[in-house]
Design a protein around this motif. Structure first.
Motif, mmCIF file in Angstrom:
data_model
loop_
_atom_site.group_PDB
_atom_site.id
_atom_site.type_symbol
_atom_site.label_atom_id
_atom_site.label_comp_id
_atom_site.label_asym_id
_atom_site.label_seq_id
_atom_site.Cartn_x
_atom_site.Cartn_y
_atom_site.Cartn_z
ATOM 1 N N SER A 44 15.594 -21.609 9.402
ATOM 2 C CA SER A 44 15.822 -20.382 8.661
ATOM 3 C C SER A 44 14.960 -19.296 9.195
ATOM 4 N N LEU A 72 27.618 -12.593 11.891
ATOM 5 C CA LEU A 72 27.399 -13.783 11.075
ATOM 6 C C LEU A 72 27.483 -13.466 9.581
ATOM 7 N N GLN A 73 26.953 -12.320 9.194
ATOM 8 C CA GLN A 73 27.015 -11.937 7.792
ATOM 9 C C GLN A 73 28.452 -11.675 7.356
ATOM 10 N N ALA A 128 29.912 -15.027 6.871
ATOM 11 C CA ALA A 128 29.377 -15.682 5.676
ATOM 12 C C ALA A 128 29.971 -15.120 4.382
ATOM 13 N N ASN A 129 30.258 -13.813 4.367
ATOM 14 C CA ASN A 129 30.816 -13.242 3.142
ATOM 15 C C ASN A 129 32.344 -13.307 3.097
ATOM 16 N N TRP A 179 27.376 -19.719 16.362
ATOM 17 C CA TRP A 179 27.115 -20.773 15.382
ATOM 18 C C TRP A 179 26.293 -21.895 15.999
ATOM 19 N N ASN A 233 22.183 -21.866 12.122
ATOM 20 C CA ASN A 233 22.921 -20.858 11.356
ATOM 21 C C ASN A 233 23.686 -21.479 10.190
ATOM 22 N N GLU A 234 24.191 -22.682 10.383
ATOM 23 C CA GLU A 234 24.880 -23.324 9.273
ATOM 24 C C GLU A 234 23.940 -23.503 8.085
ATOM 25 N N ASN A 262 21.110 -21.721 7.589
ATOM 26 C CA ASN A 262 20.668 -20.407 7.119
ATOM 27 C C ASN A 262 21.633 -19.780 6.120
ATOM 28 N N TYR A 263 22.927 -19.966 6.365
ATOM 29 C CA TYR A 263 23.940 -19.301 5.541
ATOM 30 C C TYR A 263 24.566 -20.225 4.498
ATOM 31 N N GLN A 308 25.052 -18.841 1.055
ATOM 32 C CA GLN A 308 25.847 -17.616 0.940
ATOM 33 C C GLN A 308 27.349 -17.864 0.978
ATOM 34 N N VAL A 309 27.772 -18.907 1.673
ATOM 35 C CA VAL A 309 29.205 -19.126 1.859
ATOM 36 C C VAL A 309 29.818 -19.807 0.639
#
Length: 447
Positions: free
Chosen positions: A18, A279-280, A283-284, A293, A297-298, A300-301, A304-305
């Motif tokens: 992270s 990436l954001q 994620a959104n 990816w 990153n998986e 980190n997000y 959020q997903v």
């Protein structure tokens, strides 16, 4: 000669990373270090700068590592500064010019060896590379060993972990649009033709933004490079990394396809964003895929997903991708202080080689150990199954061309070239200019 793979499947699995915020920590060491003698030796102060390599950019986690180090070596005090990939390179450049560089820096060979090492700013770490170390790392990949030293054979990096970069899709969006049939879910690969068909299917079924080719800077540029070169199996450099070759027929064809897809509206591009922004958007749920990816990153997000990010290799014409890899480790700036250099080496050896701390240091990066002796560092953990997926991508690792001289200039030239071709410049003309720029930088770096 083409280099389809440079290593086999890693036996090791890894844990999550992270991003962290700026902070600091101190500690000290005592024992085997020549800077920390028994009987009240003067404490040695050293500075560590680290890029956002998972928990290595999280103050709490880094303080834990330093505390473990200090439990064994209490006379070396370590302060920490955390860099990001937006301004980090500028900070290091400014420090070099001002003579205020840290003692230790954590990143990869493209910076430690090909950039700062080639410029004569790094200390020689060859004494850390004994025969057992070399063999242990070679049993994972000889490419790691080669990447950590200059063409003259001087080691400027001591490696800790490695990974394979991939891409990912929004599984539920693909499923709803009927586009999953274009993926090979057993191997997590797909062909270029099926990639194009998947994009067309997504658009026909109302997906507004399928994917975004970001080109607002160098952040995450490994994704756009891998996307462009894999489409028609282009090679980024020649075998000995002395010439840049994306102006080949295959390279130009891949870039032309990306331009054509954006003109049709099946793919998007954005000259104002980098990977973090893309990436954001993934994620959104705005974008149905990301080209940047990995296991980090998986993780980190993950909070959020509200969908399933499904990791995939990049599409290739023959269905046999070549993924870009990342090597992460430590270098030491040569600040002219032998005591600090020796203390820095002591810290590096503990972090990377200690039988207890070494595997923990690897999992803190969220990637895979470069040491064969570490084995499966996540066996029996909650991360084991998730990381098994990312371990499967190791078989697709391609050439580690990041060590080519002039790498830093190439990175700027790459995103500038992408902006040009998506802005209307003839692809062949833009790519030839890009390659000329890179070759000139390489020749200059070799003088």
């Amino acid at each position: 000669m083409r280099m389809k793979k440079f290593m086999g499947v890693f036996l090791a699995l890894s844990m999550a990373l992270s991003l962290g915020a700026c902070g600091g920590s101190q500690g000290a060491t005592k024992g085997e270090s020549t800077t920390a003698k028994e009987g009240g030796a003067k404490a040695t102060e050293i500075k560590l700068w680290t890029y956002p390599i998972g928990s290595w950019n999280e103050p709490e986690k880094v303080e834990e590592v330093i505390a473990n180090f200090n439990a064994k070596y209490p006379d070396i005090h370590v302060s920490v500064e955390y860099l990001d990939y937006t301004s980090g390179d500028d900070q290091v450049t400014a420090a070099i010019e001002a003579g205020t560089t840290p003692d230790i820096i954590m990143e990869g060979p493209e910076r430690l060896v090909s950039n700062w090492g080639a410029a004569g700013k790094m200390a020689d770490l060859s004494d850390l590379w004994d025969e057992d170390t070399i063999k242990d790392i070679q049993d994972v990949s000889s490419k790691v060993v080669e990447a950590c030293k200059s063409p003259e054979g001087v080691y400027y990096e001591y490696p800790l972990s490695m990974n394979a970069h991939c891409m990912a899709i929004n599984y539920e969006v693909f499923e709803k649009a009927g586009a999953l049939k274009y993926l090979d879910q057993n191997t997590r690969t797909w062909t270029t033709d099926n990639f194009v068909k998947a994009l067309e299917t997504l658009k026909k079924n109302g997906v507004e933004t399928t994917g975004i080719v970001y080109c607002g800077g160098q952040g995450g540029d490994q994704g756009t490079r891998a996307l462009a070169m894999n489409l028609y199996s282009a090679q980024f450099t020649n075998e000995d990394h002395t010439k840049w070759t994306m102006n080949s027929e295959e390279g130009i064809k891949g870039l032309e396809l990306l331009v054509d897809l954006t003109k049709k509206g099946d793919l998007s591009y954005d000259a104002g964003i980098q990977a973090a922004d893309e990436l954001q958007l993934f994620a959104n749920g705005t974008a149905a895929m990301t080209f940047c990816w990995n296991a980090s990153n998986e993780s980190n997000y993950a909070q959020q997903v509200n969908f399933t990010p499904y990791a995939m290799a990049f599409p290739s014409d023959d269905g046999k991708p070549e993924l870009a890899g990342g090597i992460y480790g430590f270098g030491v700036f040569d600040n002219g202080n032998a005591e600090k250099i020796e203390a820095s080496k002591q810290f590096i050896k503990f972090v990377c080689d200690d039988k207890e701390q070494g595997p923990k240091s690897v999992t803190a990066t969220g990637f895979f150990p470069v040491r064969h002796s570490f084995g499966n560092v996540y066996a029996g953990t909650e991360e084991a199954e998730r990381m098994a997926t990312f371990n499967s991508f190791m078989q697709y690792l391609g050439d580690y061309y990041n060590v080519a001289p002039g790498w830093a200039d190439q990175r700027t030239a790459w995103w500038n070239m992408l902006q040009q071709i998506f802005g209307g410049t003839d692809v062949k003309e833009a790519v030839n200019t890009y390659v000329d720029t890179c070759n000139a930088a390489t020749e200059a770096a070799q003088k």
